[in-house]
Design a protein around this motif. Structure first.
Motif, mmCIF file in Angstrom:
data_model
loop_
_atom_site.group_PDB
_atom_site.id
_atom_site.type_symbol
_atom_site.label_atom_id
_atom_site.label_comp_id
_atom_site.label_asym_id
_atom_site.label_seq_id
_atom_site.Cartn_x
_atom_site.Cartn_y
_atom_site.Cartn_z
ATOM 1 N N ALA A 32 -18.268 -16.105 -48.814
ATOM 2 C CA ALA A 32 -17.108 -16.326 -49.692
ATOM 3 C C ALA A 32 -16.059 -15.249 -49.510
ATOM 4 O O ALA A 32 -14.858 -15.510 -49.668
ATOM 5 N N LEU A 33 -16.487 -14.044 -49.171
ATOM 6 C CA LEU A 33 -15.540 -12.953 -48.958
ATOM 7 C C LEU A 33 -14.751 -13.174 -47.663
ATOM 8 O O LEU A 33 -13.536 -12.961 -47.625
ATOM 9 N N VAL A 34 -15.450 -13.610 -46.623
ATOM 10 C CA VAL A 34 -14.771 -13.926 -45.365
ATOM 11 C C VAL A 34 -13.812 -15.093 -45.585
ATOM 12 O O VAL A 34 -12.677 -15.081 -45.108
ATOM 13 N N ALA A 35 -14.257 -16.092 -46.337
ATOM 14 C CA ALA A 35 -13.404 -17.246 -46.640
ATOM 15 C C ALA A 35 -12.168 -16.821 -47.426
ATOM 16 O O ALA A 35 -11.071 -17.363 -47.220
ATOM 17 N N GLU A 36 -12.326 -15.829 -48.310
ATOM 18 C CA GLU A 36 -11.165 -15.335 -49.060
ATOM 19 C C GLU A 36 -10.153 -14.676 -48.120
ATOM 20 O O GLU A 36 -8.937 -14.866 -48.275
ATOM 21 N N ALA A 37 -10.650 -13.901 -47.163
ATOM 22 C CA ALA A 37 -9.739 -13.278 -46.184
ATOM 23 C C ALA A 37 -8.979 -14.361 -45.421
ATOM 24 O O ALA A 37 -7.758 -14.269 -45.233
ATOM 25 N N VAL A 38 -9.684 -15.396 -44.994
ATOM 26 C CA VAL A 38 -9.041 -16.510 -44.287
ATOM 27 C C VAL A 38 -7.995 -17.157 -45.188
ATOM 28 O O VAL A 38 -6.854 -17.401 -44.764
ATOM 29 N N ASP A 39 -8.358 -17.428 -46.446
ATOM 30 C CA ASP A 39 -7.428 -18.066 -47.388
ATOM 31 C C ASP A 39 -6.151 -17.249 -47.554
ATOM 32 O O ASP A 39 -5.042 -17.803 -47.564
ATOM 33 N N LEU A 164 -12.458 -6.610 -48.628
ATOM 34 C CA LEU A 164 -13.103 -5.618 -47.770
ATOM 35 C C LEU A 164 -14.225 -6.293 -46.990
ATOM 36 O O LEU A 164 -15.173 -6.817 -47.583
ATOM 37 N N LEU A 165 -14.099 -6.289 -45.669
ATOM 38 C CA LEU A 165 -15.138 -6.815 -44.796
ATOM 39 C C LEU A 165 -15.783 -5.626 -44.090
ATOM 40 O O LEU A 165 -15.284 -5.135 -43.074
ATOM 41 N N ALA A 166 -16.872 -5.130 -44.676
ATOM 42 C CA ALA A 166 -17.521 -3.905 -44.208
ATOM 43 C C ALA A 166 -18.791 -4.254 -43.442
ATOM 44 O O ALA A 166 -19.728 -4.836 -44.001
ATOM 45 N N VAL A 167 -18.819 -3.893 -42.182
ATOM 46 C CA VAL A 167 -19.997 -4.115 -41.340
ATOM 47 C C VAL A 167 -21.049 -3.070 -41.703
ATOM 48 O O VAL A 167 -20.734 -1.871 -41.779
ATOM 49 N N PRO A 168 -22.299 -3.475 -41.935
ATOM 50 C CA PRO A 168 -23.331 -2.530 -42.385
ATOM 51 C C PRO A 168 -23.875 -1.650 -41.262
ATOM 52 O O PRO A 168 -25.025 -1.765 -40.842
#
Length: 197
Positions: A32-39, A164-168
């Protein structure tokens, strides 16, 4: 085989580590966070507002890559999209850094190109790159959405990001590899949704 080469990971080890970071990213980064960035990007570009992209070093190359895919094409024939790389204008970067400071080279360009409702996408594996942080501060003041691609925790960009798209991971090359997967997905989704607009 000398001792120094024995201590280095093999290609198999490196690929296994890469796969593990991608698995962790898949399992911990909410879709959903990635989808929000796309949106956010689709909304901005669909309204003719800019997507500004910045980063340093390898992330500067990634910023160029993202804007190249969106101004040009990713997979579909469609109109050009208003994506601007802040990391690639050598005259602006060197003149401003020489006369003022490297810390403000992206913020200055945000000031030039920002439109309320646009998006600033920043790449920083640590989340602490001073010039990306300064750009985010300026973008928020000017009414832009901020999206960050970072490593684990997000650093200073965490508090300045709408998404925030944070890679772990804390290992720069592995973070950058995951960033490529994330922004390729973003480009494909944005393009698919705007191809007929």
């Amino acid at each position: 085989m000398d001792a120094s080469s024995a201590a280095r990971p093999s290609l198999t080890d490196y690929l296994d580590a890469s796969i593990e970071v991608l698995r962790k990213t898949r399992d911990t980064l909410p879709p959903a966070l990635v989808a929000e960035a796309v949106d956010r990007v689709v909304t901005a570009l669909g309204q003719g507002r800019p997507l500004l992209v910045c980063g340093n070093g390898g992330s500067a190359s990634d910023a160029q890559h993202i804007t190249g895919e969106l101004v040009g094409r990713f997979l579909k024939e469609r109109r050009a999209l208003k994506a601007i790389c802040l990391s690639s204008n050598a005259a602006v970067l060197t003149a401003w850094a020489n006369d003022y400071s490297y810390e403000s080279v992206f913020a200055r360009q945000v000031e030039a190109y920002a439109e309320a409702g646009g998006v600033l996408l920043g790449l920083s594996t640590s989340g602490n790159s001073p010039n990306v942080v300064a750009a985010f501060e300026t973008a928020r003041q000017l009414g832009m959405t901020t999206v960050a691609l970072t490593g684990e925790g997000g650093g200073k960009l965490a508090a300045l990001s709408d998404v925030l798209l944070a890679v772990p991971s804390r290992h720069t090359p592995l973070i950058q590899q995951a960033h490529i997967c994330l922004y390729h997905h973003l480009c494909e989704e944005v393009e698919a949704r705007l191809a007929g607009v």
